[in-house]
Scaffold this active site. Structure first.
Site, PDB file in Angstrom:
ATOM      1  N   ARG A  71       0.875  -1.345   0.060  1.00  0.00           N
ATOM      2  CA  ARG A  71      -0.056   0.128   0.173  1.00  0.00           C
ATOM      3  C   ARG A  71       0.922   1.205   0.062  1.00  0.00           C
ATOM      4  O   ARG A  71       1.657   1.347   0.943  1.00  0.00           O
ATOM      5  CB  ARG A  71      -0.814   0.109   1.127  1.00  0.00           C
ATOM      6  CG  ARG A  71      -1.653   1.338   1.378  1.00  0.00           C
ATOM      7  CD  ARG A  71      -2.810   1.482   0.294  1.00  0.00           C
ATOM      8  NE  ARG A  71      -3.717   2.475   0.662  1.00  0.00           N
ATOM      9  CZ  ARG A  71      -3.589   3.777   0.432  1.00  0.00           C
ATOM     10  NH1 ARG A  71      -2.485   4.457  -0.029  1.00  0.00           N
ATOM     11  NH2 ARG A  71      -4.638   4.450   0.833  1.00  0.00           N
ATOM     12  N   GLU A  79     -11.629   4.622  -5.208  1.00  0.00           N
ATOM     13  CA  GLU A  79     -11.899   3.284  -5.110  1.00  0.00           C
ATOM     14  C   GLU A  79     -12.599   2.904  -6.100  1.00  0.00           C
ATOM     15  O   GLU A  79     -13.499   3.383  -6.948  1.00  0.00           O
ATOM     16  CB  GLU A  79     -12.710   2.980  -3.768  1.00  0.00           C
ATOM     17  CG  GLU A  79     -12.006   3.593  -2.404  1.00  0.00           C
ATOM     18  CD  GLU A  79     -10.870   2.762  -2.051  1.00  0.00           C
ATOM     19  OE1 GLU A  79     -10.841   1.352  -2.410  1.00  0.00           O
ATOM     20  OE2 GLU A  79      -9.923   3.396  -1.423  1.00  0.00           O
ATOM     21  N   ARG A 123      -0.655  -5.596   4.807  1.00  0.00           N
ATOM     22  CA  ARG A 123      -0.080  -5.001   3.714  1.00  0.00           C
ATOM     23  C   ARG A 123       1.112  -4.275   4.142  1.00  0.00           C
ATOM     24  O   ARG A 123       1.181  -3.531   5.017  1.00  0.00           O
ATOM     25  CB  ARG A 123      -1.075  -4.064   3.026  1.00  0.00           C
ATOM     26  CG  ARG A 123      -2.259  -4.796   2.184  1.00  0.00           C
ATOM     27  CD  ARG A 123      -3.112  -3.547   1.618  1.00  0.00           C
ATOM     28  NE  ARG A 123      -3.533  -2.548   2.434  1.00  0.00           N
ATOM     29  CZ  ARG A 123      -4.527  -1.624   2.068  1.00  0.00           C
ATOM     30  NH1 ARG A 123      -4.917  -1.600   0.720  1.00  0.00           N
ATOM     31  NH2 ARG A 123      -4.796  -0.617   2.983  1.00  0.00           N
TER      32      ARG A 123
END
Length: 278
Positions: A71, A79, A123
């Site tokens: 990320r 999104e 992440r």
């Protein structure tokens, strides 16, 4: 080569045309030099790992060979659609741009890890740089394909990303053309059941200050509340913003908004995400 191509290739350009092109190119070069001089350096101070990218999920998340997801620090892009919801404006464009940047680098990027190296989803948290030193997040922000965000303690390079966003906003690029979606949205007009979710910019007057053991709550006009965790208060006060003294003031905040307990709530993590308006 066709007759038309041979004719075009053999036709000498006029002196006036050459002069005009030279003037245009000189102006572009000067503008680029001025922009580079005005913007903070975005070059990495170090590279912790070089990795090959296997798949790009969206504009700010990709997977490297071996299966780990990364990320990007400091940027939030629109999104993609999920759970039956359509994609946000420019979500597909942001993903395609990230794919193109990574392809330009031969799928190999340098990672500079944040102080916090992993998020709650497992992440990796990192800045990504192309071999020529291009900051991927700053590029997306500068082109209007994402917003600058600050999530402590990963604050390295924040000044560069804020400058990149300022340039995109001034030119009305990308997300800054979609103010009806991303905002600033007036808090008085928002409703918990109105469908507003995800990353937004909200503004309104602080009508009440609430206090809990862990947080300071800025209750805005309407049914929107901004939460500042007490652990983050020193950051705000060092920046000259005391959330506990904002009653009656108009503010603009950015972050992820969601419905809870009959209102819309947003956590504000850093003073760069909270502006006190005149």
């Amino acid at each position: 080569m066709s007759r038309t191509q041979r004719a075009a290739a053999g036709r000498a350009p006029r002196a006036g045309a050459l002069l005009r092109w030279a003037t245009v190119l000189a102006a572009l070069a000067l503008a680029a030099a001025q922009a580079a001089a005005a913007a903070p350096a975005c070059a990495p101070d170090r590279i912790d790992a070089r990795v090959r990218v296997g798949y790009v999920f969206d504009g700010d998340t990709f997977e490297i060979e071996g299966g780990r997801r990364v990320r990007l620090i400091g940027v939030n892009t629109p999104e993609l659609g999920r759970d039956g919801r359509p994609p946000e404006p420019l979500a597909l464009a942001a993903r395609e741009r990230l794919i193109a940047l990574i392809a330009r680098a031969g799928r190999t990027v340098g990672l500079r890890f944040g102080r916090e190296r992993e998020d709650r989803y497992g992440r990796m948290l990192a800045h990504a740089f192309l071999p020529d030193g291009t900051d991927v997040a700053a590029t997306l922000i500068r082109e209007g394909l994402g917003f600058a965000i600050a999530v402590p303690p990963n604050l390295w390079g924040l000044e560069c990303r804020i400058a990149a966003e300022r340039a995109a906003r001034a030119r009305g690029l990308g997300v800054w053309r979609h103010r009806d979606f991303f905002g600033p949205l007036a808090s008085a007009r928002l409703h918990p059941d109105g469908g507003v979710r995800g990353f937004r910019i909200v503004e309104g007057r602080v009508v009440r200050i609430g206090r809990s053991r862990r947080s300071i709550w800025l209750n805005l006009e309407g049914r929107t509340a901004l939460r500042v965790a007490r652990e983050d208060l020193p950051l705000f006060r060092r920046a000259g913003i005391d959330p506990e003294r904002l009653a009656g003031r108009r503010v603009r905040a950015r972050g992820w908004i969601f419905p809870r307990h009959g209102e819309l709530q947003m956590r504000v993590r850093h003073p760069s995400a909270l502006a006190v308006l005149p």
